[in-house]
Design an enzyme around this catalytic site. Structure first.
Site, short mmCIF file in Angstrom:
data_model
loop_
_atom_site.label_atom_id
_atom_site.label_comp_id
_atom_site.label_asym_id
_atom_site.label_seq_id
_atom_site.Cartn_x
_atom_site.Cartn_y
_atom_site.Cartn_z
N GLU A 1 28.73 -36.72 34.16
CA GLU A 1 28.48 -36.19 35.32
C GLU A 1 28.68 -35.20 35.60
OE1 GLU A 1 24.87 -39.34 36.09
OE2 GLU A 1 27.22 -40.13 36.93
C1 NGO Z 1 25.30 -43.40 34.80
C2 NGO Z 1 26.07 -43.11 35.88
C3 NGO Z 1 26.99 -44.00 36.37
C4 NGO Z 1 26.30 -45.14 38.15
C5 NGO Z 1 25.27 -45.77 36.45
C6 NGO Z 1 23.83 -45.93 37.50
C7 NGO Z 1 26.76 -43.18 33.55
C8 NGO Z 1 27.88 -43.40 32.87
N1 NGO Z 1 26.85 -42.43 34.70
O1 NGO Z 1 25.26 -44.28 33.75
O2 NGO Z 1 28.01 -43.26 37.29
O3 NGO Z 1 27.04 -45.79 38.31
O4 NGO Z 1 24.68 -44.94 36.23
O5 NGO Z 1 23.66 -46.89 36.63
#
Ligand code: NGO
Length: 599
Positions: free
Chosen positions: A376
């Site tokens: 992200e």
């Molecule tokens: C995503 C995000 C995290 C969140 C999570 C919540 C990943 C790899 N990045 O997973 O920052 O906390 O979802 O479910």
């Protein structure tokens, strides 16, 4: 605190909390077949009750071993087997009240008893008699051909007769897994923190076992809510119980930086001061982190530290504004949005920072992997992201470690031995498949299967639902070896269940989201495909529920599982402090700098 061998009980962690639920004898679900061969104790599990399901199980009808005050634990000479022997003795002494001396094999004049023996290369997984896949008619063989990725170095062979229990393994890890199996073959009251009356009966027969995958893990996000050392140790005990061998700690995120770095001290003096919803946060000193690593190692669990880069870095930027794209420190962040932060990828100072941090973390890490996040990073375009990650990957290998990262790092160039952790919810990803063809290995953590922070149902008071609702059967009914299109089973390193903690604040919350889904993921990581069967698994899982209640572990009473005889443990309340039978929410943190009253 020293690294003891005994498991962390709620009362060690939370001495002021109310007593654990009263003991009940294990009551088996009505759906279990009656057991005519075991007349002496209705509480004795069957050899086929073990979870994760062993590769090969051969019950010996009518045969039982009974633990007595005179039972001795004998181990192969040397510290490794001796440590496993002491671990077993520590597990058994309190509930049985027996002395259970641990002696070197060959030096005791008492025949029989329990033996934990390190063997030559030939013995552990093939066992004796018989080999995997050659079970005689009437046995519960589950092996067939061992699939690629099986790691026989962790295998063991357990044989129980009327006079002796013998565990043989090539390695101490194998002995340790044999001990976890043995533990499940004793009555559930063995999980009690208080003395119980026997009989302590173990069903007779033979188990030959080894894992399918070499990496079997869980992740704890200590950044969104901080968890003090005793709670992390308790979580490690939960992993060890189900033969998981990696603990991934998500140490940094927008809301907090949780690991001391000597060369950049403001990361913790400034960056650790809060958490989601503005709680007190906290961090691990290097000594505390080393304690976690050692406690895990004593349970054959390797700690994988994650420093999330280049996004999820707001806490670092609050501490060192020079790392921010505009060189201005942002305010601290206590919300739960993702994807807004990034370090400056055009600044040499950033690469100095990454090198210093990863160098210090590598020095604290006996394991081969450093996790560099990579998820992200929406504030960067793909080209800048890939250039940055290419340099970060070289820094990791420069410190003698291998790269592990969320699967978005697939766009970066190949790095020797790197592993992509797939957290998507679709079974196709061309970029990931191409990176695997270039040599990367895959660690499976599909959000809609393995994320422990997803709600079980719409009514679950904690958790999220962006990846869907994940009940136990969703967590269980899939195959890591064939999940992602174009990725062969040989390229799959294993499976991991991540627990993100935006909504998870107490150790009771952690356990409620972890159980019963973690054992499902553990079975995917350990058991051969042929041994996996939902109808059988849910019955074995029901048997585990009595053990969790006895040990004071909070869990979700999934309607998919026949939990006969399990005392009700109140579920957490939405948004508020989590109410559990063991009072975990009211207990202060007994170690570490952070989160009193909220851990
Ligand atoms: C995503 C995000 C995290 C969140 C999570 C919540 C990943 C790899 N990045 O997973 O920052 O906390 O979802 O479910």
């Amino acid at each position: 605190m020293t690294v003891g061998h005994f498991e962390r009980t709620f009362h060690e962690i939370c001495p002021e909390s109310p007593a654990a639920p009263p003991e009940r004898s294990a009551v088996r679900p009505a759906t279990f077949p009656s057991r005519s061969t075991l007349a002496t104790s209705p509480d004795t599990p069957r050899l086929t009750d073990v979870l994760p399901a062993p590769a090969r199980v051969e019950p010996a009808a009518g045969v039982e071993f009974v633990l007595t005050p005179g039972t001795t634990i004998r181990t192969t000479p040397g510290p490794e087997a001796g440590a496993v022997g002491r671990y077993l003795a520590d597990l058994l002494r309190r509930p049985t009240g027996y002395p259970l001396p641990v002696v070197t094999a060959g030096q005791s004049d008492v025949p029989g008893g329990i033996s934990l023996l390190l063997t030559g290369d030939e013995a552990a997984t093939t066992g004796a008699p018989g080999r995997p896949g050659t079970a005689a008619a009437g046995t519960a063989s589950r092996t067939g051909t061992a699939p690629a990725g099986a790691d026989s170095a962790e295998g063991y062979h357990l044989e129980t007769t009327a006079t002796a229990v013998v565990v043989r393994a090539r390695t101490a890890a194998g002995l340790f897994y044999g001990v976890q199996t043995l533990r499940q073959l004793l009555p559930a009251k063995i999980e009690s923190a208080r003395r119980q009356s026997g009989p302590w009966v173990i069903p007779g027969g033979t188990i030959s076992d080894h894992p399918r995958f070499g990496y079997r893990g869980a992740m704890l996000d200590v950044a969104r809510h901080f968890f003090a050392v005793p709670h992390v140790l308790r979580f490690i005990d939960h992993l060890a119980r189900y033969k998981l061998n990696h603990l991934h700690l998500h140490l940094t995120d927008d809301q907090g930086w949780r690991i001391a770095v000597d060369s950049w001290p403001r990361l913790t003096s400034v960056g650790a001061a809060t958490e989601v919803d503005g709680g007190p946060g906290g961090h691990y000193t290097k000594e505390q982190y080393a304690e976690i690593v050692a406690y895990a190692a004593a349970r054959h669990v390797t700690v994988v530290p994650e420093i999330d880069l280049p996004g999820h870095t707001n806490a670092a930027l609050t501490a060192y504004g020079e790392l921010a794209p505009d060189r201005v420190a942002p305010p601290e962040y206590i919300g739960t949005d993702v994807g807004f932060s990034t370090v400056a990828v055009d600044s040499e100072r950033t690469y100095r920072f990454v090198d210093d941090v990863l160098g210090e973390v590598a020095a604290l890490t006996p394991g081969r992997y450093l996790h560099i996040g990579g998820d992200e990073a929406f504030a960067l375009d793909t080209a800048d992201y890939a250039r940055f990650m290419n340099r970060v990957q070289r820094i990791v290998t420069g410190h003698g470690k291998r790269v592990l990262g969320w699967h978005q790092i697939a766009v970066a160039e190949h790095s020797a031995g790197r592993v992509l952790q797939y957290w998507g919810t679709t079974e196709e990803d061309q970029t990931v498949a191409a990176a695997v063809r270039a040599g990367a290995k895959l660690l499976l953590s599909p959000g809609n299967r393995s994320y422990l922070d997803m709600k079980y149902s719409a009514a679950t008071p904690l958790g999220k639902d962006w990846a869907g609702l994940v009940e136990v059967r969703d967590a269980y009914d899939w195959d890591p070896g064939s999940y992602l299109a174009g990725v062969p089973a040989e390229a799959v390193l294993g499976v991991e269940a991540p627990l993100w903690t935006e909504t998870v604040r107490t150790i009771g919350d952690v356990e409620f989201m972890t159980f019963p889904r973690l054992p499902a993921i553990a079975e995917l990581g350990w058991s051969p495909v042929q041994a996996r069967d939902w109808a059988d698994f849910r019955l074995r899982l029901a048997g585990q529920g009595v053990r969790w209640s006895t040990a004071g572990i909070t869990f979700h009473r999934s309607p998919e599982v026949p939990w006969a005889g399990v005392p009700v443990v109140p579920e957490p309340r939405p948004g508020g402090s989590s109410s559990t039978a063991t009072g975990a929410d009211t207990a202060p943190a007994s170690s570490g700098p952070g989160n009193p009253g909220g851990v």
